[in-house]
Enzyme design. Structure first.
Site, PDB file in Angstrom:
ATOM      1  CD  GLU A  57       4.664   2.829  36.132  1.00  0.00           C
ATOM      2  OE1 GLU A  57       4.279   1.799  35.561  1.00  0.00           O
ATOM      3  OE2 GLU A  57       4.866   3.902  35.539  1.00  0.00           O
ATOM      4  CG  HIS A  73      -0.184   0.697  32.979  1.00  0.00           C
ATOM      5  ND1 HIS A  73      -0.378   0.844  34.340  1.00  0.00           N
ATOM      6  CD2 HIS A  73       0.534   1.773  32.597  1.00  0.00           C
ATOM      7  CE1 HIS A  73       0.186   1.970  34.748  1.00  0.00           C
ATOM      8  NE2 HIS A  73       0.736   2.546  33.702  1.00  0.00           N
TER       9      HIS A  73
END
Length: 318
Positions: free
Chosen positions: A106, A38
């Site tokens: 995302e 991430h």
């Protein structure tokens, strides 16, 4: 029987903590490691987000377990040619113990350079082209590519493992399951859904491995464990495509205000009842998964590993 791995949460823990957890996982009897990739955590309460490739380098020296990214997005924030180099270097350090897990990502992580965030069908198309580039580069040959989404010019990887890195594809929807079956070396998904696994296998997955993961919150006080899981990971209960399209941790915090502690308690194994943890893991085994990765929510990692070493893993191995 399936294997059982530990899922390192880069969103919750610093690099030294992740390396310590990997050592504890190996000592507790886990078979493998996943590590999240991430740029941002899902919310500010989680509070971390180190560069995964640096941590993988440390893991290669700290433990003897296999390591896989769960998952890397090679579409927008990082060009697939760069991901190919990172994965090849990781595999050179870990040998046959490294797998590259990829997915369509995302907006939370991928929008940071100001690029447009494509819809899901376009991202699947981009993923297929990205994997073509990565696999070409894994051959060690000079590579040029001019496609719909990416350009590569005269690129060659000089640091390579003995064998090309296996690439597993994360999927959640029916179309993605079929794409994963066609282009992946394995499937990554987070729900113990036997019908979904079968769709992957019919779509070209055949006998390729299937990997799943879940979160738990061990603790001697179940109510406190539920509160911890709700405070840190309420975002896991958000419906539909929200996880793919919300752009900042603050947006996830706002959306997660709609998630109740009761919803978390119904979805996340919490507390110190071994049967609750075993039941959740066994659901993946019964659905046809080859390896199941579990992540402990919160700071009490040592307590979790002691619990799984003594109360959970021995029963799963019977």
């Amino acid at each position: 029987m399936a294997d059982f791995g530990y899922f390192l949460s880069s969103e919750e823990h610093s690099p030294p903590e992740l390396v310590d957890q990997a050592r504890m996982a190996e000592q507790a009897g886990f078979d493998a490691l996943w590590i999240s990739d991430h740029y941002h955590p899902w919310n500010d309460q989680q509070g971390e987000s180190p560069f995964v490739w640096t941590v993988i380098g440390a893991l290669s020296q700290a433990v003897s377990l296999p390591v896989e990214t769960a998952v890397t997005c090679p579409l927008v924030r990082t060009h697939p040619a760069v991901i190919a180099q990172a994965a090849a270097t990781s595999a050179a350090q870990l040998g046959s113990r490294f797998r590259l897990g990829v997915g369509t990502g995302e907006a939370l992580n991928e929008h940071i350079l100001g690029d447009a965030w494509p819809e899901a069908s376009v991202r699947l198309e981009m993923l297929e082209e990205a994997l073509q580039i990565i696999r070409k580069l894994f051959t060690g040959e000079q590579t040029s590519h001019r496609g719909r989404h990416y350009t590569v010019e005269n690129a060659r990887l000089y640091t390579l493992p003995d064998q090309p890195v296996p690439i597993d594809v994360s999927a959640f929807g029916p179309q993605a399951a079929e794409v994963a079956g066609r282009i992946g070396d394995g499937l990554i998904t987070m729900m113990p859904d036997a019908a979904f696994v079968e769709r992957f296998r019919r779509g070209g997955g055949g006998a390729k491995p299937v990997y799943g993961g879940l979160k738990v919150c061990w603790g001697s006080d179940r109510h406190e464990a539920v509160r911890t899981a709700h405070r840190l990971w309420a975002n896991e209960q958000l419906p539909g495509e929200l996880a793919q399209i919300l752009p900042t941790p603050r947006h996830f915090e706002q959306a997660s205000e709609l998630v109740t502690e009761e919803q978390v308690a119904a979805s996340v194994p919490c507390g110190d009842d071994p049967d609750a943890h075993i039941e959740a893991l066994t659901a993946f085994v019964d659905a046809g998964f080859d390896t199941v990765y579990v992540n402990q929510i919160g700071k009490d990692q040592q307590g979790f590993f002691d619990f799984y070493r003594s109360k959970v893993l021995p029963q799963l191995g019977d």
